[in-house]
Design a protein around this motif. Structure first.
Motif, PDB file in Angstrom:
ATOM      1  N   ASP A 146      -8.126   7.679   0.975  1.00 36.35           N
ATOM      2  CA  ASP A 146      -6.628   7.508   1.358  1.00 36.35           C
ATOM      3  C   ASP A 146      -5.764   8.110   0.651  1.00 36.35           C
ATOM      4  N   ASN A 147      -5.731   8.278  -0.739  1.00 39.78           N
ATOM      5  CA  ASN A 147      -4.969   8.735  -1.578  1.00 39.78           C
ATOM      6  C   ASN A 147      -5.148  10.303  -1.955  1.00 39.78           C
TER       7      ASN A 147
ATOM      8  N   ARG B  86       0.993  -1.302   0.042  1.00 40.00           N
ATOM      9  CA  ARG B  86      -0.048  -0.119   0.033  1.00 40.00           C
ATOM     10  C   ARG B  86       0.925   1.261  -0.057  1.00 40.00           C
TER      11      ARG B  86
ATOM     12  N   ASP C 116     -12.893   4.340   0.102  1.00 38.65           N
ATOM     13  CA  ASP C 116     -11.833   4.244   1.008  1.00 38.65           C
ATOM     14  C   ASP C 116     -10.272   4.614   0.047  1.00 38.65           C
TER      15      ASP C 116
END
Length: 266
Positions: free
Chosen positions: A198-199, A162, A194
């Motif tokens: 998250d990014n 990840r 998600d």
């Protein structure tokens, strides 16, 4: 040759728009709250959701995305049910191709359903490697939908990485650039709630296809513009056995025709 190309191009647009205007009929589930009667094609949901902030059936143009797990498909029935587009899994990572891709690709075209191919991204190979793998397996055909880059966290034992957001967006952008140059259309980016958060994908230069199976995208991706909305993974469509992903296009049938005129491969 130029005259022939114009004829083919015009026929593709006429067929695609006609497909999106299949007479609406009663849907087989999905919750009844908040949608406009008469706007639902012959689609249903095997695990209906009660939509409260915007019903997907309010959208006029619907489609599917699929992979080998859909098995044998009766594409004529799929088209007659009101399906206006299909995104078909082609590749993932840098060493896997879907064994049903070529068959679905031919069959969807024969049924006159606009179709495109998608790539499932792995984080253990570079964006360039994966772009070249995709190009090896997906033909560049006039009238095809733009390619799609599927960005989500994988659950692979062979690639549990990840990476940080900067790396994610750098490698994804490399894929988008290479594939976009080859097909003459910058790929659409599919993503999940998600992964998007998250990014911080909002600043990625792309047209988005957003997964949101519990609420409208305006609630789950506030402020983000999108072209496609994946609203269920348990959809039902005549001609397909079992569950299938269902998606809505953001605009009207007229908007769909305009979008196709710009975004089909030429």
């Amino acid at each position: 040759m130029r005259y022939l190309w114009k004829i083919v191009w015009g026929m593709m647009l006429v067929l695609a728009v006609a497909c999106s205007r299949t007479p609406p009929q009663s849907g087989g589930g999905g919750g009844s709250r908040g949608y406009i009667a008469g706007t639902v094609p012959q689609l249903g949901d095997n695990k209906p959701h009660e939509w409260r902030n915007g019903h997907p059936y309010n959208h006029q143009v619907h489609g599917i995305d699929m992979s080998r797990w859909q098995g044998d498909v009766d594409w004529a029935r799929v088209r007659a049910a009101g399906i206006s587009f299909a995104f078909i899994k082609a590749t993932e990572g840098g060493d896997h191709s879907d064994p049903s891709f070529q068959r679905y690709w031919r069959e969807a075209a024969a049924a006159r359903i606009p179709r495109g191919a998608y790539h499932y991204f792995y984080f253990c190979r570079t964006g360039a490697e994966q772009a070249n793998w995709f190009i090896r397996h997906v033909p560049r055909e006039v009238g095809s939908l733009p390619p799609v880059l599927d960005l989500e966290w994988t659950h692979s034992k062979t690639c549990p990485r990840r990476p940080p957001p900067a790396e994610v967006k750098r490698e994804a952008s490399r894929f988008l650039d290479i594939v976009g140059r080859h097909y003459g259309q910058r790929p659409i980016v599919y993503t999940t709630v998600d992964f998007y958060r998250d990014n911080d994908l909002g600043d990625l230069r792309a047209e988005f296809w957003l997964r949101s199976v519990a609420d409208h995208p305006r609630e789950t991706y506030p402020g983000q513009r999108w072209a496609f909305w994946q609203y269920t993974g348990t959809g039902s469509v005549p001609g397909i056995k079992g569950d299938v992903d269902l998606n809505a296009f953001a605009g009207t049938s007229a908007d769909w025709a305009r979008w196709l005129s710009i975004r089909l491969t030429r």
